[in-house]
Design a protein around this motif. Structure first.
Motif, PDB file in Angstrom:
ATOM      1  N   ALA A   1       7.052   0.359  -2.177  1.00  0.00           N
ATOM      2  CA  ALA A   1       6.478  -0.069  -0.904  1.00  0.00           C
ATOM      3  C   ALA A   1       7.388  -0.953  -0.076  1.00  0.00           C
ATOM      4  O   ALA A   1       7.109  -1.191   1.099  1.00  0.00           O
ATOM      5  CB  ALA A   1       5.169  -0.803  -1.168  1.00  0.00           C
ATOM      6  N   ALA A   2       8.478  -1.446  -0.631  1.00  0.00           N
ATOM      7  CA  ALA A   2       9.303  -2.426   0.080  1.00  0.00           C
ATOM      8  C   ALA A   2       9.691  -2.006   1.493  1.00  0.00           C
ATOM      9  O   ALA A   2       9.574  -2.779   2.423  1.00  0.00           O
ATOM     10  CB  ALA A   2      10.542  -2.760  -0.741  1.00  0.00           C
ATOM     11  N   PRO A   3      10.168  -0.800   1.711  1.00  0.00           N
ATOM     12  CA  PRO A   3      10.531  -0.448   3.077  1.00  0.00           C
ATOM     13  C   PRO A   3       9.316  -0.104   3.916  1.00  0.00           C
ATOM     14  O   PRO A   3       9.430   0.141   5.099  1.00  0.00           O
ATOM     15  CB  PRO A   3      11.417   0.783   2.908  1.00  0.00           C
ATOM     16  CG  PRO A   3      11.002   1.343   1.606  1.00  0.00           C
ATOM     17  CD  PRO A   3      10.530   0.207   0.762  1.00  0.00           C
ATOM     18  N   ALA A   4       8.176  -0.090   3.324  1.00  0.00           N
ATOM     19  CA  ALA A   4       6.895   0.194   3.975  1.00  0.00           C
ATOM     20  C   ALA A   4       6.870   1.585   4.536  1.00  0.00           C
ATOM     21  O   ALA A   4       7.790   2.362   4.406  1.00  0.00           O
ATOM     22  CB  ALA A   4       6.584  -0.831   5.032  1.00  0.00           C
TER      23      ALA A   4
ATOM     24  N   LYS B   1       3.033  -4.609   0.193  1.00  0.00           N
ATOM     25  CA  LYS B   1       2.374  -4.308  -1.069  1.00  0.00           C
ATOM     26  C   LYS B   1       1.620  -2.982  -0.969  1.00  0.00           C
ATOM     27  O   LYS B   1       0.972  -2.696   0.029  1.00  0.00           O
ATOM     28  CB  LYS B   1       1.391  -5.430  -1.392  1.00  0.00           C
ATOM     29  CG  LYS B   1       0.649  -5.239  -2.681  1.00  0.00           C
ATOM     30  CD  LYS B   1      -0.270  -6.430  -2.916  1.00  0.00           C
ATOM     31  CE  LYS B   1      -1.089  -6.246  -4.156  1.00  0.00           C
ATOM     32  NZ  LYS B   1      -1.958  -7.402  -4.386  1.00  0.00           N
ATOM     33  N   LEU B   2       1.702  -2.178  -2.018  1.00  0.00           N
ATOM     34  CA  LEU B   2       0.943  -0.936  -2.131  1.00  0.00           C
ATOM     35  C   LEU B   2       0.185  -1.014  -3.449  1.00  0.00           C
ATOM     36  O   LEU B   2       0.790  -1.061  -4.507  1.00  0.00           O
ATOM     37  CB  LEU B   2       1.881   0.276  -2.131  1.00  0.00           C
ATOM     38  CG  LEU B   2       1.227   1.637  -2.288  1.00  0.00           C
ATOM     39  CD1 LEU B   2       0.374   1.966  -1.068  1.00  0.00           C
ATOM     40  CD2 LEU B   2       2.286   2.706  -2.489  1.00  0.00           C
ATOM     41  N   THR B   3      -1.129  -1.056  -3.387  1.00  0.00           N
ATOM     42  CA  THR B   3      -1.920  -1.112  -4.612  1.00  0.00           C
ATOM     43  C   THR B   3      -2.081   0.285  -5.200  1.00  0.00           C
ATOM     44  O   THR B   3      -1.879   1.287  -4.509  1.00  0.00           O
ATOM     45  CB  THR B   3      -3.316  -1.702  -4.346  1.00  0.00           C
ATOM     46  OG1 THR B   3      -4.049  -0.784  -3.526  1.00  0.00           O
ATOM     47  CG2 THR B   3      -3.233  -3.069  -3.673  1.00  0.00           C
ATOM     48  N   ASN B   4      -2.463   0.343  -6.462  1.00  0.00           N
ATOM     49  CA  ASN B   4      -2.686   1.647  -7.090  1.00  0.00           C
ATOM     50  C   ASN B   4      -3.800   2.410  -6.388  1.00  0.00           C
ATOM     51  O   ASN B   4      -3.707   3.629  -6.213  1.00  0.00           O
ATOM     52  CB  ASN B   4      -2.998   1.474  -8.569  1.00  0.00           C
ATOM     53  CG  ASN B   4      -1.784   1.051  -9.360  1.00  0.00           C
ATOM     54  OD1 ASN B   4      -0.660   1.114  -8.871  1.00  0.00           O
ATOM     55  ND2 ASN B   4      -1.999   0.611 -10.571  1.00  0.00           N
TER      56      ASN B   4
END
Length: 152
Positions: free
Chosen positions: A13-16, A25-28
């Motif tokens: 998710a860092a580069p979005a 942040k990307l949750t499961n």
């Protein structure tokens, strides 16, 4: 294991989704629902339905990070073996690899598989499966480091 998942999520998710300068942040649960977005790509290969959402593509197109899902089924690695080096962290379902030598490796939720470019065999899922992936399309130039991982 939690650290591995956190690192995979941060890397993914860092580069979005729109090349944001700050980490995102990307949750499961978000990853499992990501295929409803219009940018998600759906395909079908020999009756196996797949979905792919690429989160990061490096400028040289050699590194890919994303979320992938597939229905049950298998794919051959190809005549020259698997075409890239890939790390997969399973969120839901089960991945199953069967090497040309007959060795079987399976990974379910919370487990990961690493496939090296050139590996020969078949890979797939025993049920609908969703996983994070980090893939490198560069050819292997140096031998892999010996991991200090207990044999199974």
């Amino acid at each position: 294991m939690r650290r591995l998942l956190t690192l995979a999520a941060i890397a993914a998710a860092a580069p979005a989704l729109a090349h944001a300068a700050d980490p995102v942040k990307l949750t499961n649960s978000e990853a499992l629902a990501i295929f409803s977005r219009p940018e998600a790509r759906a395909q079908e290969f020999g009756g196996i339905k797949t979905g792919n959402y690429t989160i990061l593509r490096s400028p040289d197109q050699r590194m890919l990070v994303g979320v992938y899902k597939m229905t049950a089924g298998t794919f051959p690695a190809g005549p020259n073996g698997y075409g890239l080096t890939e790390f997969a962290y399973v969120l839901k379902g089960k991945l199953r690899l069967v090497g040309a030598d007959g060795k079987v490796i399976e990974a379910g939720p919370g487990e990961s598989i690493t496939i090296e470019r050139g590996w020969k065999g078949t890979w797939g899922a025993t049920e609908e499966t969703t996983y994070y992936y980090v893939a490198n399309t560069l050819p292997r130039e140096t031998p892999p480091a010996t991991a200090n991982v207990p044999a199974q």
